[in-house]
Design a protein around this motif. Structure first.
Motif, PDB file in Angstrom:
ATOM      1  N   GLU A 117      76.657  91.133  14.334  1.00 29.55           N
ATOM      2  CA  GLU A 117      74.924  91.283  14.051  1.00 29.55           C
ATOM      3  C   GLU A 117      74.697  92.494  13.068  1.00 29.55           C
ATOM      4  N   ILE A 118      73.794  92.201  12.361  1.00 29.92           N
ATOM      5  CA  ILE A 118      73.312  93.212  11.269  1.00 29.92           C
ATOM      6  C   ILE A 118      72.080  93.869  11.911  1.00 29.92           C
ATOM      7  N   THR A 119      72.121  95.184  11.492  1.00 31.97           N
ATOM      8  CA  THR A 119      71.136  96.010  11.962  1.00 31.97           C
ATOM      9  C   THR A 119      70.271  96.525  10.600  1.00 31.97           C
ATOM     10  N   ILE A 128      64.180  90.236   4.427  1.00 35.73           N
ATOM     11  CA  ILE A 128      64.752  89.063   3.843  1.00 35.73           C
ATOM     12  C   ILE A 128      66.089  89.126   3.379  1.00 35.73           C
ATOM     13  N   ASN A 129      66.670  90.162   2.999  1.00 33.43           N
ATOM     14  CA  ASN A 129      68.190  90.283   2.949  1.00 33.43           C
ATOM     15  C   ASN A 129      68.907  90.279   4.185  1.00 33.43           C
ATOM     16  N   ALA A 130      68.420  90.760   5.398  1.00 33.24           N
ATOM     17  CA  ALA A 130      69.090  90.526   6.768  1.00 33.24           C
ATOM     18  C   ALA A 130      69.156  89.106   7.144  1.00 33.24           C
ATOM     19  N   GLY A 175      60.139  93.525 -10.581  1.00 30.08           N
ATOM     20  CA  GLY A 175      59.867  91.894 -10.772  1.00 30.08           C
ATOM     21  C   GLY A 175      60.730  91.059 -10.077  1.00 30.08           C
ATOM     22  N   LYS A 176      61.738  91.809  -9.188  1.00 34.86           N
ATOM     23  CA  LYS A 176      62.902  90.770  -8.474  1.00 34.86           C
ATOM     24  C   LYS A 176      62.129  90.257  -7.208  1.00 34.86           C
ATOM     25  N   ARG A 177      62.237  88.750  -7.203  1.00 37.65           N
ATOM     26  CA  ARG A 177      61.728  88.095  -6.088  1.00 37.65           C
ATOM     27  C   ARG A 177      62.691  87.905  -5.122  1.00 37.65           C
ATOM     28  N   TYR A 178      62.212  88.079  -3.857  1.00 41.08           N
ATOM     29  CA  TYR A 178      63.111  87.739  -2.672  1.00 41.08           C
ATOM     30  C   TYR A 178      62.413  86.704  -2.057  1.00 41.08           C
ATOM     31  N   GLU A 179      63.298  86.009  -1.159  1.00 42.31           N
ATOM     32  CA  GLU A 179      62.849  84.802  -0.509  1.00 42.31           C
ATOM     33  C   GLU A 179      64.010  84.582   0.313  1.00 42.31           C
ATOM     34  N   ASN A 367      80.031 101.061  -1.062  1.00 48.27           N
ATOM     35  CA  ASN A 367      79.093 101.125  -2.192  1.00 48.27           C
ATOM     36  C   ASN A 367      79.366 100.308  -3.244  1.00 48.27           C
ATOM     37  N   ARG A 368      78.506  99.439  -3.621  1.00 46.97           N
ATOM     38  CA  ARG A 368      78.744  98.257  -4.584  1.00 46.97           C
ATOM     39  C   ARG A 368      79.215  98.956  -5.971  1.00 46.97           C
ATOM     40  N   ARG A 369      78.861 100.315  -6.445  1.00 40.93           N
ATOM     41  CA  ARG A 369      78.935 100.815  -7.402  1.00 40.93           C
ATOM     42  C   ARG A 369      80.398 101.646  -7.430  1.00 40.93           C
ATOM     43  N   VAL A 398      77.048  95.627  12.336  1.00 37.36           N
ATOM     44  CA  VAL A 398      77.297  96.268  11.206  1.00 37.36           C
ATOM     45  C   VAL A 398      75.756  96.799  10.621  1.00 37.36           C
ATOM     46  N   ALA A 399      75.862  97.709   9.574  1.00 34.57           N
ATOM     47  CA  ALA A 399      74.617  98.271   9.139  1.00 34.57           C
ATOM     48  C   ALA A 399      74.600  97.671   7.658  1.00 34.57           C
ATOM     49  N   HIS A 400      75.483  96.928   7.170  1.00 31.10           N
ATOM     50  CA  HIS A 400      75.382  96.716   5.516  1.00 31.10           C
ATOM     51  C   HIS A 400      75.698  95.274   5.688  1.00 31.10           C
ATOM     52  N   PRO A 401      75.084  94.350   4.748  1.00 33.35           N
ATOM     53  CA  PRO A 401      75.536  92.947   4.501  1.00 33.35           C
ATOM     54  C   PRO A 401      77.108  92.850   4.161  1.00 33.35           C
ATOM     55  N   ASP A 402      77.555  93.772   3.122  1.00 38.34           N
ATOM     56  CA  ASP A 402      78.948  93.583   2.860  1.00 38.34           C
ATOM     57  C   ASP A 402      79.838  93.785   3.798  1.00 38.34           C
ATOM     58  N   GLY A 469      63.205 107.020   7.041  1.00 37.56           N
ATOM     59  CA  GLY A 469      63.792 107.178   8.226  1.00 37.56           C
ATOM     60  C   GLY A 469      65.246 106.832   8.282  1.00 37.56           C
ATOM     61  N   ARG A 470      66.006 106.484   7.150  1.00 35.88           N
ATOM     62  CA  ARG A 470      67.439 106.319   7.174  1.00 35.88           C
ATOM     63  C   ARG A 470      67.858 106.783   5.723  1.00 35.88           C
ATOM     64  N   ARG A 471      69.046 107.071   5.686  1.00 33.31           N
ATOM     65  CA  ARG A 471      69.400 107.278   4.177  1.00 33.31           C
ATOM     66  C   ARG A 471      70.871 107.081   4.209  1.00 33.31           C
TER      67      ARG A 471
HETATM   68  C1  LIG Z   1      72.766 103.993  15.691  1.00 28.75           C
HETATM   69  C2  LIG Z   1      71.724 102.872  15.120  1.00 28.75           C
HETATM   70  O1  LIG Z   1      70.787 102.973  15.907  1.00 28.75           O
HETATM   71  S1  LIG Z   1      72.397 101.912  13.982  1.00 28.75           S
HETATM   72  C3  LIG Z   1      71.003 101.144  13.505  1.00 28.75           C
HETATM   73  C4  LIG Z   1      70.005 102.033  12.931  1.00 28.75           C
HETATM   74  N1  LIG Z   1      70.371 102.013  11.418  1.00 28.75           N
HETATM   75  C5  LIG Z   1      70.410 101.135  10.619  1.00 28.75           C
HETATM   76  O2  LIG Z   1      70.130  99.835  10.781  1.00 28.75           O
HETATM   77  C6  LIG Z   1      70.968 101.241   9.091  1.00 28.75           C
HETATM   78  C7  LIG Z   1      70.736 100.080   8.260  1.00 28.75           C
HETATM   79  N2  LIG Z   1      71.174 100.151   6.903  1.00 28.75           N
HETATM   80  C8  LIG Z   1      70.619 100.525   5.895  1.00 28.75           C
HETATM   81  O3  LIG Z   1      69.562 100.785   6.147  1.00 28.75           O
HETATM   82  C9  LIG Z   1      71.211 100.423   4.568  1.00 28.75           C
HETATM   83  O4  LIG Z   1      72.428  99.941   4.313  1.00 28.75           O
HETATM   84  C10 LIG Z   1      71.507 101.852   3.736  1.00 28.75           C
HETATM   85  C11 LIG Z   1      70.136 102.638   4.023  1.00 28.75           C
HETATM   86  C12 LIG Z   1      72.336 102.933   4.682  1.00 28.75           C
HETATM   87  C13 LIG Z   1      72.072 101.558   2.676  1.00 28.75           C
HETATM   88  O5  LIG Z   1      70.738 100.907   1.761  1.00 28.75           O
HETATM   89  P1  LIG Z   1      71.123 100.631   0.359  1.00 28.75           P
HETATM   90  O6  LIG Z   1      71.441 102.208  -0.277  1.00 28.75           O
HETATM   91  O7  LIG Z   1      70.115 100.114  -0.239  1.00 28.75           O
HETATM   92  O8  LIG Z   1      72.637 100.068   0.186  1.00 28.75           O
HETATM   93  P2  LIG Z   1      73.076  99.130  -1.090  1.00 28.75           P
HETATM   94  O9  LIG Z   1      72.496  99.414  -2.207  1.00 28.75           O
HETATM   95  O10 LIG Z   1      74.588  99.053  -1.030  1.00 28.75           O
HETATM   96  O11 LIG Z   1      72.522  97.677  -0.504  1.00 28.75           O
HETATM   97  C14 LIG Z   1      72.856  96.574  -1.321  1.00 28.75           C
HETATM   98  C15 LIG Z   1      71.863  95.553  -0.990  1.00 28.75           C
HETATM   99  O12 LIG Z   1      71.936  95.175   0.516  1.00 28.75           O
HETATM  100  C16 LIG Z   1      70.951  95.440   1.209  1.00 28.75           C
HETATM  101  N3  LIG Z   1      71.013  96.009   2.528  1.00 28.75           N
HETATM  102  C17 LIG Z   1      71.691  97.073   2.885  1.00 28.75           C
HETATM  103  N4  LIG Z   1      71.704  97.257   4.127  1.00 28.75           N
HETATM  104  C18 LIG Z   1      71.139  96.381   4.679  1.00 28.75           C
HETATM  105  C19 LIG Z   1      70.908  96.004   5.950  1.00 28.75           C
HETATM  106  N5  LIG Z   1      71.030  96.864   7.066  1.00 28.75           N
HETATM  107  N6  LIG Z   1      69.957  94.994   5.970  1.00 28.75           N
HETATM  108  C20 LIG Z   1      69.565  93.982   5.266  1.00 28.75           C
HETATM  109  N7  LIG Z   1      69.826  94.412   3.850  1.00 28.75           N
HETATM  110  C21 LIG Z   1      70.683  95.438   3.684  1.00 28.75           C
HETATM  111  C22 LIG Z   1      69.897  96.170   0.313  1.00 28.75           C
HETATM  112  O13 LIG Z   1      68.713  96.016   0.474  1.00 28.75           O
HETATM  113  C23 LIG Z   1      70.315  96.062  -1.318  1.00 28.75           C
HETATM  114  O14 LIG Z   1      69.611  94.637  -1.564  1.00 28.75           O
HETATM  115  P3  LIG Z   1      68.963  94.549  -3.238  1.00 28.75           P
HETATM  116  O15 LIG Z   1      70.618  94.531  -3.710  1.00 28.75           O
HETATM  117  O16 LIG Z   1      68.437  93.388  -2.890  1.00 28.75           O
HETATM  118  O17 LIG Z   1      68.492  95.860  -3.604  1.00 28.75           O
END
Ligand SMILES: CC(=O)SCCNC(=O)CCNC(=O)[C@H](O)C(C)(C)COP(=O)(O)OP(=O)(O)OC[C@H]1O[C@@H](n2cnc3c(N)ncnc32)[C@H](O)[C@@H]1OP(=O)(O)O
Ligand SMILES: O=CC(=O)O
Length: 682
Positions: A117-119, A128-130, A175-179, A367-369, A398-402, A469-471
């Motif tokens: 599950e992604i949060t 859209i990314n989720a 100008g990047k479009r998300y769908e 970190n993709r970079r 998980v908190a990140h798509p990767d 609210g998150r970083r």
């Molecule tokens: C204890 C709890 O309650 S946990 C639940 C609450 N916390 C969360 O849900 C945190 C969710 N995660 C996030 O908000 C983010 O991953 C962050 C802020 C930690 C990092 O975000 P970024 O700095 O944008 O990460 P990064 O640059 O590597 O992201 C790459 C891409 O993945 C996307 N992405 C990253 N995390 C997520 C996510 N959780 N859901 C959807 N898309 C995501 C970004 O939007 C970005 O898309 P882009 O390339 O189109 O711009």
């Protein structure tokens, strides 16, 4: 500007697009109604339809009082624990635990396989990314990942509304479009705010004419279910929720009644709504079976909300002395005994009752970079998910798509083609209250750990006040980067030296530097270390790029988040002032640049924060000055003779130094000259 809407329950069962209800400007005091404190902007009217507001009014009319009772019960319980009555498995509900016959409803359509599950928050891009991420479930978070500014609250509802209808798209500043392009999108499970949080932009006026802020839970839940329940069912899923911060079976029962009422009102079959409950507070860990029982017709599972759980332990036991002080945050891992006891009990309880056990969030983010950061994060997350799958969890967060492929690989290895492991009853697990409360880890608190906490708290506050609210952040140990959200910030700001019942501080031994440092008694966080933390605040750029001021709703969280810092001395005011200044704020009370509509000072109404303390720069200055004077007077009273003799000695030494007399005479001379100059002005 405020907008008043009157509704008389029962009103309507018609979802979005229904005929608007009658609106009259002056409601009678005896008719319960809601008042929106903000004017409708843009597409707000798509969500805040008269019919939806009528539904919210009914929810408040029926459940607001019970919500307040439950919150009062929380306070009572906290007091009892604080005065030595430890949590235990309840005697009055033993029959529920001993009855082997009942089961919960379990997975609804679309929730059968929840292995990853992604949060994430609900702004359009993240939505859209989720949905494109490939996860099985998306936790659409209106709680910890979202700062509840009015724009975030309504904007999140709009994203969900559009996403569910397949009409969401977004173009960013470049100008990047998300769908949404994925063939199979995750099932949406929405997380409304917990019972404790108010929604200050909506006022509920009850039958007696009393005005109270609306409930954040009922606003988030009510708008989502009202608009989307039928569309979700038509798409083969349903209205599904994560329930946050529940502390007792009675609170779960309250949610169950809200669900049953909703189903009747919206014409849904009983049991259509499904909830997964986060076990993220210490009292809830003692009532897992009772919570499942209370929600049995609507319950899909439990989730191990680890970060809030640790925070809840700290908060619950903060008055009980050094024995309950946890070491540095990084040392409180999932494998320490009390965390093992909690997760093992959760899996055992869930599978006994046919509920899914969902694992928690590892804080490591790739970190993709930076490939080296990503590799380290993958390793840590894989280890965490391997442990969870091996323990019997049916899925994880998980908190990140990767991180999705990483987590999926670990669960695939254990689940194979099965959608869950409900068959693993974990009858080997035997956890008693002492196991859940054995907080001994045997590691010290270090000044490095404390500084790390202050750093997290300040960075988070800045992001919170600014709106996201998150970083993501660099870990203090320089390794992977992890995410900071409300749960982590909560953890960070509670210092390890809280006061006990009689107002004395319990200072643990704090080691200088890191673990190997010399032990020292006393709270290490004085002004100097905090000043050094100034670098934690973003300079210019990031914050300045977002000129929006935060909503007053988030200010409710600020005193809570900073309560720890405040106890540590005169640090909160300055930390907040810096955070606000760095973010370009003049006040906390509203969205949008410029002074607050509430107050000429640009602060909360009448210049006061939610903690009852002034929040304008002048009142903060006054408060700090008063604290300094009171502090000095108290110090002199406590150590009077010593302080006086020290001051006298200091003065004596000063007067004997050669530069003193010439300096004094030059001061007196220039004062006299200045007075003459002023006096000679026409
Ligand atoms: C204890 C709890 O309650 S946990 C639940 C609450 N916390 C969360 O849900 C945190 C969710 N995660 C996030 O908000 C983010 O991953 C962050 C802020 C930690 C990092 O975000 P970024 O700095 O944008 O990460 P990064 O640059 O590597 O992201 C790459 C891409 O993945 C996307 N992405 C990253 N995390 C997520 C996510 N959780 N859901 C959807 N898309 C995501 C970004 O939007 C970005 O898309 P882009 O390339 O189109 O711009
Ligand atoms: O909300 C989840 C947690 O881990 O805390």
């Amino acid at each position: 500007m405020t907008m008043t809407l009157i509704t008389t329950p029962p009103t309507t069962t018609t979802p979005a697009g229904a005929t608007p209800q009658t609106a009259t400007p002056q409601p009678a005091a005896s008719v319960p109604h809601l008042r929106l404190e903000r004017p409708l902007e843009g597409r707000d009217a798509d969500i805040l339809t008269p019919a939806a507001i009528a539904f919210l009014t009914e929810l408040h009319d029926r459940f607001a009082r019970r919500r307040h009772d439950r919150l009062a019960a929380r306070e009572r319980r906290r007091f009892e624990i604080g005065t030595g009555d430890d949590p235990h498995f309840r005697a009055d509900t033993a029959h529920i635990r001993d009855d082997p016959s009942w089961r919960v409803a379990g997975a609804g359509p679309g929730l059968e396989d929840r292995r990853v599950e992604i949060t994430g928050p609900t702004d359009p891009k993240m939505t859209i990314n989720a949905l494109n991420s490939g996860a099985r479930v998306w936790l659409a978070d209106q709680e910890d990942a979202t700062s509840p500014t009015w724009r975030n609250v309504i904007g999140g509802q709009l994203s969900l509304f559009d996403a569910i209808r397949g009409q969401l798209s977004f173009t960013n500043a470049e100008g990047k479009r998300y769908e949404v392009t994925a063939e199979r999108t995750p099932t949406i499970v929405m997380r409304p705010r917990g019972w404790h949080l108010p929604e200050k932009h909506v006022t509920f006026i009850d039958r007696s004419g009393r005005e109270l802020p609306a409930s954040g839970s009922l606003v988030d839940y009510g708008l989502y279910v009202f608009h989307n329940a039928h569309a979700l069912i038509a798409a083969g899923a349903g209205p599904y929720f994560y329930l946050a911060k529940i502390e007792s079976a009675e609170e779960a029962r309250l949610w169950d009644d809200v669900f049953t009422f909703t189903e009747e009102r919206l014409g849904l079959a009983h049991g259509t709504i499904r909830a997964t409950v986060l076990i993220e507070t210490l009292p809830a860990a003692f009532e897992m079976e009772e919570i499942l029982f209370a929600l049995r017709d609507h319950c899909a599972g439990l989730n191990a909300g680890r970060w809030d759980y640790i925070f809840s332990i700290i908060k619950t036991y903060r008055g009980r002395g050094a024995r309950f002080v946890l070491p540095d945050r990084s040392e409180v891992t999932m494998t320490v005994p009390f965390m093992r006891a909690y997760t093992e009990l959760l899996v055992h309880t869930c599978h006994k009752r046919g509920a899914y056990a969902i694992g928690g969030m590892s804080a490591f983010i790739p970190n993709r970079r930076k490939p080296e950061v990503t590799t380290a994060a993958f390793e840590k997350v894989a280890a965490d998910k391997r442990r969870e799958a091996g323990d019997g969890f049916d899925g994880t967060w998980v908190a990140h798509p990767d991180l999705i492929p990483v987590a999926r690989a670990e669960f695939d290895a254990v689940l194979g083609d099965e959608p869950n492991q409900l068959g693993r009853l974990r009858e080997d697990v035997s956890v008693d209250p002492a196991d859940l409360l054995d907080l001994r880890i045997g590691l010290p608190v270090t000044t490095a750990g404390v500084r790390g906490n202050v750093s997290v708290a300040i960075r988070y506050l800045e992001a919170w006040l600014r709106g996201p609210g998150r970083r993501r952040d660099r870990r203090p140990d320089g390794g992977c980067r992890d995410r900071r959200d409300l749960a982590l910030a909560d953890l960070a700001v509670d210092p390890p030296g809280p006061r006990d019942r009689r107002g004395r501080r319990h200072h643990p031994h704090v080691r200088r530097g890191n673990r190997g440092g010399r032990a020292r008694r006393g709270w290490p966080l004085r002004r100097r270390p905090l000043r050094r933390r100034r670098r934690d605040l973003p300079r210019g750029g990031a914050a300045a790029g977002v000129p929006r001021l935060p909503d007053a709703a988030c200010v409710r969280e600020v005193p809570r988040l900073t309560a720890g810092c405040r106890r540590a001395g005169a640090t909160t005011a300055s930390a907040l002032r810096r955070a606000r200044r760095a973010a370009g704020f003049r006040g906390w009370g509203h969205d949008g640049p410029g002074p607050s509509p509430h107050s000429v000072r640009g602060g909360m109404p009448e210049g006061r924060g939610h903690d009852g303390l002034g929040s304008s720069p002048r009142s903060v200055r006054r408060r700090v000055a008063v604290r300094a004077v009171v502090g000095t007077v108290l110090a002199v009273r406590r150590r009077g003779p010593r302080v006086v003799s020290l001051v006298m000695r200091g003065l004596g030494i000063l007067m004997l130094t050669p530069p003193f007399l010439p300096w004094l005479s030059s001061v007196v001379w220039s004062r006299r000259n200045a007075a003459e100059t002023v006096g000679s002005k026409p």
